[in-house]
Design a protein around this motif. Sequence first.
Motif, mmCIF file in Angstrom:
data_model
loop_
_atom_site.group_PDB
_atom_site.id
_atom_site.type_symbol
_atom_site.label_atom_id
_atom_site.label_comp_id
_atom_site.label_asym_id
_atom_site.label_seq_id
_atom_site.Cartn_x
_atom_site.Cartn_y
_atom_site.Cartn_z
ATOM 1 N N CYS A 225 0.514 28.533 -8.289
ATOM 2 C CA CYS A 225 1.062 27.915 -7.089
ATOM 3 C C CYS A 225 1.636 28.995 -6.172
ATOM 4 N N ASP B 66 4.195 23.870 -2.221
ATOM 5 C CA ASP B 66 3.393 22.704 -1.854
ATOM 6 C C ASP B 66 1.893 22.919 -1.964
ATOM 7 N N VAL C 269 -2.500 20.000 -3.080
ATOM 8 C CA VAL C 269 -1.383 20.128 -2.147
ATOM 9 C C VAL C 269 -0.397 18.985 -2.367
ATOM 10 N N ARG C 270 0.871 19.281 -2.098
ATOM 11 C CA ARG C 270 1.898 18.247 -2.225
ATOM 12 C C ARG C 270 2.143 17.646 -0.845
ATOM 13 N N VAL C 271 2.029 16.319 -0.777
ATOM 14 C CA VAL C 271 2.263 15.576 0.458
ATOM 15 C C VAL C 271 3.262 14.473 0.133
ATOM 16 N N TRP D 99 1.214 15.046 -5.552
ATOM 17 C CA TRP D 99 0.125 16.022 -5.539
ATOM 18 C C TRP D 99 -1.211 15.338 -5.308
#
Length: 106
Positions: free
Chosen positions: A57, A61, A94-96, A100
């Motif tokens: 990572c 994010d 991606v983190r939204v 994830w």
Amino acid sequence: MAKRAQARFDALIARDFKAAYGFFTPSYRDMVNYENWIRSRPPRASFRTARVLKVECPSADACEVEMEAAYDSPRGIKAAPKGLIERVVPERWVRVEGEWWLFQAR
């Protein structure tokens, strides 16, 4: 995050393509509905096994995931002969809004 990556491949192994599609980012799913996605990319390979090999990572994010997957090739071609194929599949997650999602370029 690794659990979601594994869950997506578990859905592919089960040939539950609607569940696998549900792991794409909400913005991708807003642009490409399930029917258009499955029509444009019909499932050709039958996944047999998959496991998370590595997660890196570079930011809080975004993560790069490597999945080790084995699948049956539907037909023989130079790059992928017919039969069981094992390979590493790279993915970007991606983190939204705290969750994830698999990033997919259109």
